[in-house]
Each structure stands twice: as C-alpha cells, then as structure tokens.
Design a protein around this motif. Structure first.
Motif, PDB file in Angstrom:
ATOM      1  N   VAL A  48      45.693  51.093  32.078  1.00  0.00           N
ATOM      2  CA  VAL A  48      44.305  50.755  32.406  1.00  0.00           C
ATOM      3  C   VAL A  48      43.448  50.841  31.143  1.00  0.00           C
ATOM      4  CG1 VAL A  48      42.272  51.448  33.746  1.00  0.00           C
ATOM      5  CG2 VAL A  48      44.538  51.377  34.832  1.00  0.00           C
ATOM      6  N   ALA A  49      42.652  49.801  30.933  1.00  0.00           N
ATOM      7  CA  ALA A  49      41.823  49.650  29.727  1.00  0.00           C
ATOM      8  C   ALA A  49      40.616  50.581  29.733  1.00  0.00           C
ATOM      9  CB  ALA A  49      41.319  48.212  29.623  1.00  0.00           C
ATOM     10  N   HIS A  66      40.946  46.392  38.499  1.00  0.00           N
ATOM     11  CA  HIS A  66      40.733  45.225  37.640  1.00  0.00           C
ATOM     12  C   HIS A  66      41.051  45.424  36.168  1.00  0.00           C
ATOM     13  CE1 HIS A  66      38.818  43.471  41.085  1.00  0.00           C
ATOM     14  NE2 HIS A  66      37.874  44.394  41.103  1.00  0.00           N
ATOM     15  N   ALA A  67      41.393  46.633  35.748  1.00  0.00           N
ATOM     16  CA  ALA A  67      41.535  46.875  34.304  1.00  0.00           C
ATOM     17  C   ALA A  67      42.957  47.217  33.872  1.00  0.00           C
ATOM     18  CB  ALA A  67      40.564  47.967  33.852  1.00  0.00           C
ATOM     19  N   ASN A  68      43.951  46.988  34.747  1.00  0.00           N
ATOM     20  CA  ASN A  68      45.337  47.206  34.338  1.00  0.00           C
ATOM     21  C   ASN A  68      45.729  46.053  33.423  1.00  0.00           C
ATOM     22  OD1 ASN A  68      48.222  47.096  34.184  1.00  0.00           O
ATOM     23  ND2 ASN A  68      48.317  48.467  35.951  1.00  0.00           N
ATOM     24  N   MET A  69      45.995  46.364  32.156  1.00  0.00           N
ATOM     25  CA  MET A  69      46.245  45.330  31.150  1.00  0.00           C
ATOM     26  C   MET A  69      47.611  44.658  31.305  1.00  0.00           C
ATOM     27  SD  MET A  69      44.286  47.069  27.922  1.00  0.00           S
ATOM     28  CE  MET A  69      44.387  45.622  26.864  1.00  0.00           C
ATOM     29  N   ASN A  72      47.229  41.277  36.204  1.00  0.00           N
ATOM     30  CA  ASN A  72      45.998  40.547  36.572  1.00  0.00           C
ATOM     31  C   ASN A  72      44.765  41.057  35.838  1.00  0.00           C
ATOM     32  OD1 ASN A  72      47.470  39.032  38.477  1.00  0.00           O
ATOM     33  ND2 ASN A  72      47.202  40.631  40.019  1.00  0.00           N
ATOM     34  N   PHE A  73      44.901  41.346  34.539  1.00  0.00           N
ATOM     35  CA  PHE A  73      43.792  41.888  33.762  1.00  0.00           C
ATOM     36  C   PHE A  73      42.698  40.844  33.570  1.00  0.00           C
ATOM     37  CE2 PHE A  73      41.989  42.973  29.461  1.00  0.00           C
ATOM     38  CZ  PHE A  73      41.285  44.083  29.889  1.00  0.00           C
ATOM     39  N   ASP A  74      41.476  41.237  33.861  1.00  0.00           N
ATOM     40  CA  ASP A  74      40.315  40.374  33.661  1.00  0.00           C
ATOM     41  C   ASP A  74      39.194  41.249  33.103  1.00  0.00           C
ATOM     42  OD1 ASP A  74      38.086  38.745  33.756  1.00  0.00           O
ATOM     43  OD2 ASP A  74      38.401  38.097  35.829  1.00  0.00           O
ATOM     44  N   ILE A  75      38.978  41.164  31.794  1.00  0.00           N
ATOM     45  CA  ILE A  75      37.993  42.024  31.138  1.00  0.00           C
ATOM     46  C   ILE A  75      36.597  41.845  31.727  1.00  0.00           C
ATOM     47  CG2 ILE A  75      37.428  40.465  29.217  1.00  0.00           C
ATOM     48  CD1 ILE A  75      37.845  44.331  29.069  1.00  0.00           C
ATOM     49  N   ARG A  76      36.298  40.649  32.265  1.00  0.00           N
ATOM     50  CA  ARG A  76      34.972  40.426  32.859  1.00  0.00           C
ATOM     51  C   ARG A  76      34.778  41.222  34.151  1.00  0.00           C
ATOM     52  NH1 ARG A  76      36.842  35.184  31.654  1.00  0.00           N
ATOM     53  NH2 ARG A  76      37.407  35.134  33.835  1.00  0.00           N
ATOM     54  N   ARG A  77      35.878  41.523  34.844  1.00  0.00           N
ATOM     55  CA  ARG A  77      35.782  42.281  36.095  1.00  0.00           C
ATOM     56  C   ARG A  77      36.041  43.773  35.885  1.00  0.00           C
ATOM     57  NH1 ARG A  77      38.795  40.027  41.001  1.00  0.00           N
ATOM     58  NH2 ARG A  77      37.234  41.283  42.044  1.00  0.00           N
ATOM     59  N   PRO A 156      40.493  45.892  23.748  1.00  0.00           N
ATOM     60  CA  PRO A 156      40.401  47.219  24.351  1.00  0.00           C
ATOM     61  C   PRO A 156      41.674  48.053  24.195  1.00  0.00           C
ATOM     62  CG  PRO A 156      40.385  45.505  26.048  1.00  0.00           C
ATOM     63  CD  PRO A 156      40.384  44.822  24.724  1.00  0.00           C
ATOM     64  N   ASP A 157      41.460  49.344  24.037  1.00  0.00           N
ATOM     65  CA  ASP A 157      42.564  50.293  24.095  1.00  0.00           C
ATOM     66  C   ASP A 157      42.843  50.577  25.563  1.00  0.00           C
ATOM     67  OD1 ASP A 157      43.190  50.748  21.371  1.00  0.00           O
ATOM     68  OD2 ASP A 157      41.377  51.944  21.162  1.00  0.00           O
TER      69      ASP A 157
END
Length: 168
Positions: A48-49, A66-69, A72-77, A156-157
């Motif tokens: 996760v980011a 929404h932040a599992n890189m 289905n990663f979507d930085i906007r969400r 992102p890390d």
C-alpha cells in the motif's frame, strides 16, 4: 532494531530503506490497535502506497481499497478508501502528536477512521485531541524520513509488508 517488549502489540513495517518498528498503544486506543493488527495479519497493508506525504508534517498511508500498488492501483483514488470493515469510533486521549507517533486518518467525522493512518514527521500538537494516537515509532524513524514527498508523490513509496511482531 529496537527491543520489542510486547510482540503482540508491535508492528513491523518494511520500507525500501529498512524496517520501522511501531509500539501500539492498546491501553489508549484498543479498537484502533485491534484494527491495525487485523489488517496486518490479513496482509491488507502489504504494497500500500504512501499517498499523501507532506514535508515537515506527516506521511499518510493505509488505503487498502485503492492504494495497493500491485492490485488495481489508482493514485487519483488513493486516500479515498478504507477496508471492508466498519469505521471506528474516535479514541481521543491526552497523548500528544509528537514526532514518530501514529495517528488515525479520518474524514471530518471524528468516528470515520478505518484503515488509513499517518506518521508524524515532527511534533504536530495542533492535532492533539482531534485525531486518535495509537502508536509510536520506536525504531526506524530514519526510514520514515526518507519516504517520497507529495500529494500524491510522483513516485510513491509503499509499505512492502506490515506484520505483527508476534507473527514475524
């Protein structure tokens, strides 16, 4: 790494630069501590980011929806979701938001914390009494200090893995 006094209430977050050991404060915020351990044990925090990282303030992560890189990663969400579990009631205390403390991220509703959390880069006492404090970094803060900055960061890390020390 720091000496771990209570492995059942200690989290180890593996970052790109090394491990971060967090002592969870089960006597102060038992529901938040239980949630973090439940999600860690399910592997929900892995990859996760850190989606919101503000220099001189804090690094926020934990959006398991929404932040599992790797999925289905979507930085906007990133930062808009939580887990499938119900939101948590606030567990405010007198503990200050000092450098290295873990705070529960939430919306404007004090009882909306779910899976997201932040680590304070410095003393942020203006947050005292408004956000639940439920842990503190006891080792590895130098790794937290190296997390890529941005809202969101360009690259992102992530939390590579998150484990309860008793299970590691």
């Amino acid at each position: 790494m720091a000496e771990i006094k209570d492995p059942e209430n200690t989290i180890i977050i593996e970052l790109k630069d090394g491990p971060v050991v967090i002592e969870l404060l089960s006597d102060v915020a038992p529901k938040h501590v239980a949630r973090m351990k439940e999600l860690a044990r399910a592997g929900a925090y892995d990859n996760v980011a850190f989606h919101r990282v503000i220099e001189g303030f804090m690094a926020q992560t934990g959006d398991v929806a929404h932040a599992n890189m790797e999925r289905n990663f979507d930085i906007r969400r990133a930062g808009t979701g939580g887990s499938d579990l119900p939101d948590l009631p606030a567990e405010f205390s007198k503990l200050p938001h000092d450098r290295g403390t873990l705070g529960a991220a939430r919306s404007q509703n004090p009882d909306s914390a779910n899976s997201q959390f932040f680590i304070n880069f410095k003393d942020n006492h203006f947050l005292n009494g408004q956000y639940t404090v439920y842990g503190r970094v006891i080792s590895g803060m130098e790794h937290v200090d190296k997390i890529a900055r941005g809202e969101p960061p360009a690259n992102p890390d992530r939390m590579i893995s998150v484990r309860v020390a008793a299970d590691a």
